[in-house]
Design a protein around this motif. Structure first.
Motif, PDB file in Angstrom:
ATOM      1  N   LEU A 178      -9.023  -3.175 -12.442  1.00 23.43           N
ATOM      2  CA  LEU A 178      -7.738  -3.802 -12.763  1.00 23.43           C
ATOM      3  C   LEU A 178      -7.482  -5.065 -11.952  1.00 23.43           C
ATOM      4  O   LEU A 178      -6.729  -5.941 -12.382  1.00 23.43           O
ATOM      5  CB  LEU A 178      -6.607  -2.801 -12.527  1.00 23.43           C
ATOM      6  CG  LEU A 178      -5.200  -3.247 -12.935  1.00 23.43           C
ATOM      7  CD1 LEU A 178      -5.113  -3.504 -14.436  1.00 23.43           C
ATOM      8  CD2 LEU A 178      -4.162  -2.206 -12.524  1.00 23.43           C
ATOM      9  N   ILE A 179      -8.109  -5.203 -10.808  1.00 22.62           N
ATOM     10  CA  ILE A 179      -7.852  -6.353  -9.941  1.00 22.62           C
ATOM     11  C   ILE A 179      -8.392  -7.665 -10.521  1.00 22.62           C
ATOM     12  O   ILE A 179      -7.922  -8.750 -10.167  1.00 22.62           O
ATOM     13  CB  ILE A 179      -8.470  -6.122  -8.541  1.00 22.62           C
ATOM     14  CG1 ILE A 179      -7.834  -7.065  -7.527  1.00 22.62           C
ATOM     15  CG2 ILE A 179      -9.973  -6.265  -8.568  1.00 22.62           C
ATOM     16  CD1 ILE A 179      -8.295  -6.825  -6.095  1.00 22.62           C
ATOM     17  N   GLU A 180      -9.366  -7.577 -11.432  1.00 23.58           N
ATOM     18  CA  GLU A 180     -10.109  -8.765 -11.858  1.00 23.58           C
ATOM     19  C   GLU A 180      -9.238  -9.940 -12.329  1.00 23.58           C
ATOM     20  O   GLU A 180      -9.437 -11.057 -11.883  1.00 23.58           O
ATOM     21  CB  GLU A 180     -11.135  -8.389 -12.930  1.00 23.58           C
ATOM     22  CG  GLU A 180     -12.243  -7.455 -12.443  1.00 23.58           C
ATOM     23  CD  GLU A 180     -13.139  -8.072 -11.382  1.00 23.58           C
ATOM     24  OE1 GLU A 180     -13.058  -9.299 -11.157  1.00 23.58           O
ATOM     25  OE2 GLU A 180     -13.915  -7.331 -10.775  1.00 23.58           O
ATOM     26  N   LYS A 189       0.845  -1.193   0.000  1.00 20.72           N
ATOM     27  CA  LYS A 189       0.000   0.000   0.000  1.00 20.72           C
ATOM     28  C   LYS A 189       0.879   1.241   0.000  1.00 20.72           C
ATOM     29  O   LYS A 189       1.854   1.323   0.736  1.00 20.72           O
ATOM     30  CB  LYS A 189      -0.910   0.012   1.225  1.00 20.72           C
ATOM     31  CG  LYS A 189      -1.909   1.172   1.225  1.00 20.72           C
ATOM     32  CD  LYS A 189      -2.872   1.081   2.388  1.00 20.72           C
ATOM     33  CE  LYS A 189      -3.861   2.232   2.392  1.00 20.72           C
ATOM     34  NZ  LYS A 189      -4.710   2.240   1.204  1.00 20.72           N
ATOM     35  N   VAL A 190       0.520   2.207  -0.851  1.00 19.49           N
ATOM     36  CA  VAL A 190       1.284   3.451  -0.924  1.00 19.49           C
ATOM     37  C   VAL A 190       1.100   4.237   0.369  1.00 19.49           C
ATOM     38  O   VAL A 190      -0.023   4.541   0.779  1.00 19.49           O
ATOM     39  CB  VAL A 190       0.833   4.301  -2.131  1.00 19.49           C
ATOM     40  CG1 VAL A 190       1.566   5.630  -2.140  1.00 19.49           C
ATOM     41  CG2 VAL A 190       1.081   3.550  -3.436  1.00 19.49           C
ATOM     42  N   GLN A 191       2.218   4.578   1.012  1.00 16.10           N
ATOM     43  CA  GLN A 191       2.182   5.339   2.252  1.00 16.10           C
ATOM     44  C   GLN A 191       2.494   6.823   2.035  1.00 16.10           C
ATOM     45  O   GLN A 191       2.050   7.681   2.785  1.00 16.10           O
ATOM     46  CB  GLN A 191       3.189   4.757   3.246  1.00 16.10           C
ATOM     47  CG  GLN A 191       2.881   3.331   3.665  1.00 16.10           C
ATOM     48  CD  GLN A 191       1.604   3.236   4.480  1.00 16.10           C
ATOM     49  OE1 GLN A 191       1.559   3.658   5.630  1.00 16.10           O
ATOM     50  NE2 GLN A 191       0.563   2.679   3.884  1.00 16.10           N
ATOM     51  N   VAL A 212      -2.741  -3.229  -6.186  1.00 21.08           N
ATOM     52  CA  VAL A 212      -3.262  -2.745  -7.472  1.00 21.08           C
ATOM     53  C   VAL A 212      -3.382  -1.223  -7.456  1.00 21.08           C
ATOM     54  O   VAL A 212      -3.002  -0.548  -8.423  1.00 21.08           O
ATOM     55  CB  VAL A 212      -4.630  -3.395  -7.778  1.00 21.08           C
ATOM     56  CG1 VAL A 212      -5.252  -2.770  -9.024  1.00 21.08           C
ATOM     57  CG2 VAL A 212      -4.469  -4.898  -7.972  1.00 21.08           C
ATOM     58  N   GLU A 213      -3.879  -0.681  -6.363  1.00 15.42           N
ATOM     59  CA  GLU A 213      -3.993   0.769  -6.253  1.00 15.42           C
ATOM     60  C   GLU A 213      -2.617   1.420  -6.339  1.00 15.42           C
ATOM     61  O   GLU A 213      -2.432   2.444  -7.003  1.00 15.42           O
ATOM     62  CB  GLU A 213      -4.664   1.148  -4.933  1.00 15.42           C
ATOM     63  CG  GLU A 213      -4.896   2.646  -4.774  1.00 15.42           C
ATOM     64  CD  GLU A 213      -5.501   3.002  -3.429  1.00 15.42           C
ATOM     65  OE1 GLU A 213      -5.880   4.172  -3.253  1.00 15.42           O
ATOM     66  OE2 GLU A 213      -5.586   2.126  -2.552  1.00 15.42           O
ATOM     67  N   GLY A 214      -1.622   0.815  -5.670  1.00 13.44           N
ATOM     68  CA  GLY A 214      -0.263   1.341  -5.731  1.00 13.44           C
ATOM     69  C   GLY A 214       0.306   1.301  -7.137  1.00 13.44           C
ATOM     70  O   GLY A 214       1.017   2.222  -7.556  1.00 13.44           O
ATOM     71  N   LYS A 254     -12.975   5.871  -2.945  1.00 13.61           N
ATOM     72  CA  LYS A 254     -12.874   4.452  -3.283  1.00 13.61           C
ATOM     73  C   LYS A 254     -12.092   4.283  -4.580  1.00 13.61           C
ATOM     74  O   LYS A 254     -12.418   4.895  -5.586  1.00 13.61           O
ATOM     75  CB  LYS A 254     -14.268   3.836  -3.427  1.00 13.61           C
ATOM     76  CG  LYS A 254     -15.033   3.765  -2.111  1.00 13.61           C
ATOM     77  CD  LYS A 254     -16.353   3.044  -2.281  1.00 13.61           C
ATOM     78  CE  LYS A 254     -17.091   2.950  -0.955  1.00 13.61           C
ATOM     79  NZ  LYS A 254     -18.374   2.244  -1.092  1.00 13.61           N
ATOM     80  N   PRO A 255     -11.055   3.425  -4.583  1.00 16.61           N
ATOM     81  CA  PRO A 255     -10.214   3.263  -5.775  1.00 16.61           C
ATOM     82  C   PRO A 255     -10.900   2.413  -6.836  1.00 16.61           C
ATOM     83  O   PRO A 255     -10.587   1.250  -7.030  1.00 16.61           O
ATOM     84  CB  PRO A 255      -8.966   2.570  -5.220  1.00 16.61           C
ATOM     85  CG  PRO A 255      -9.467   1.788  -4.052  1.00 16.61           C
ATOM     86  CD  PRO A 255     -10.596   2.600  -3.452  1.00 16.61           C
TER      87      PRO A 255
END
Length: 326
Positions: free
Chosen positions: A241-243, A69-71, A211-213, A234-235
């Protein structure tokens, strides 16, 4: 290309106008023109000159925690390339190419689900006969092709309907094929109604962060979704993209169940449902981190699972640029 600094003790410096990455054992130089982002996943040292070089070339520096996760982010406040890409992202959503991209993701997802059921059929022949019909049903599906060439907003509900029907077929067969103590009747989210779904929910949550990162690192806006409706904080693009990567997580959990590494005691029950407990997290988090580092061949490339996620995010950015800025 993303530069990933994942080894403790590395130094990122500037040397003769290019990046210099080194430690006591090795060194390499990288032209800033080749980089789209720099990902920091370990305790490394960065010289100010390297940071300014990244700023000059509009290369974001992203700091990730241990589950991806992007911090934090460092970037130029005048990012023209990111602004251009995100404008293109909005325009892309109105083109048939966006529909084609979504359909490609779902086809990859279905292939992954088929591979999971085939793995169970091959390694656990006692349930193989139950899976053959499901595998054939998933293989013979071609309903997604009906939507190619359409604008996504015109066929969004129909696409999700087809995907939901296929998912129901997959989850029903999978639930009946698991070892007895991990069997389930349906896919249940929050709260989960069984151990398998409780652990799967936690794993999917960690995957969302990765995925969000990847989307952040590419310069895309994770909150500008395509198939999934935009929602503040909400991303939603991460939900798209996660699918294709969901079946990878399914397989990680399936094998942990069949190999008896996951235990029912890894979950606890309260008045709301079943949740992964402290003991379970101590097992699942290292398993997930090992998964991110593990290699596989995907779309003709051999790399780590994490790199594949970043690669597919980069391919989307390329697709958006090629269509919206010909």
């Amino acid at each position: 290309m993303q530069l990933i600094l994942d080894t403790k003790g590395l130094t990122l410096a500037k040397k003769n106008g290019i990046f210099h990455v080194f430690n006591e054992k090795s060194e390499r130089v990288i032209s800033p023109g080749k980089l789209t982002s720099i990902a920091i996943t370990a305790n490394v040292r960065m010289e100010a000159s390297a940071v300014l070089l990244a700023v000059k070339h509009e290369i974001p520096i992203l700091f990730f925690n241990r589950i991806g996760k992007v911090q934090a982010k460092l970037w130029n406040p005048y990012f023209s390339t990111i602004a251009s890409l995100r404008r293109g992202q909005v325009n892309f959503a109105q083109l048939p190419e966006a529909t084609a991209w979504i359909l490609d993701l779902f086809e990859l997802k279905t292939l992954g689900q088929i591979e999971n059921l085939q793995w169970i059929k091959q390694h656990h022949t006692s349930v193989g006969w139950q899976l053959s019909q499901t595998i054939n049903t998933l293989k013979s599906n071609n309903r997604f092709e009906d939507f190619r060439g359409q604008i996504l907003t015109h066929c969004q509900k129909n696409i999700m309907g087809v995907e939901g029907a296929l998912a129901n077929v997959y989850w029903t067969a999978l639930g009946k094929s698991m070892p007895r103590k991990f069997r389930f009747n349906k896919r249940s989210r929050r709260p989960a109604e069984d151990v398998f779904n409780a652990v799967l929910n936690y794993l999917y949550g960690m995957l969302y962060s990765v995925v969000e990162g990847a989307l952040f690192a590419t310069g895309l806006d994770p909150q500008l979704g395509l198939l999934h409706a935009d929602a503040h904080t909400k991303p939603t693009l991460a939900f798209d993209l996660i699918e294709p990567f969901r079946p990878w997580i399914d397989h990680l959990l399936i094998t942990a169940c069949f190999e008896q590494k996951l235990l029912p005691s890894h979950c606890s029950k309260n008045q709301y449902g079943i949740f992964l407990n402290k003991e379970g997290k101590a097992f699942i988090i290292p398993l997930f981190n090992d998964f991110l580092r593990s290699n596989r061949t995907f779309l003709g490339q051999e790399s780590s699972n994490k790199n594949h996620i970043h690669f597919l995010s980069g391919k989307l950015a390329q697709r958006i640029r090629s269509v919206t800025n010909p």
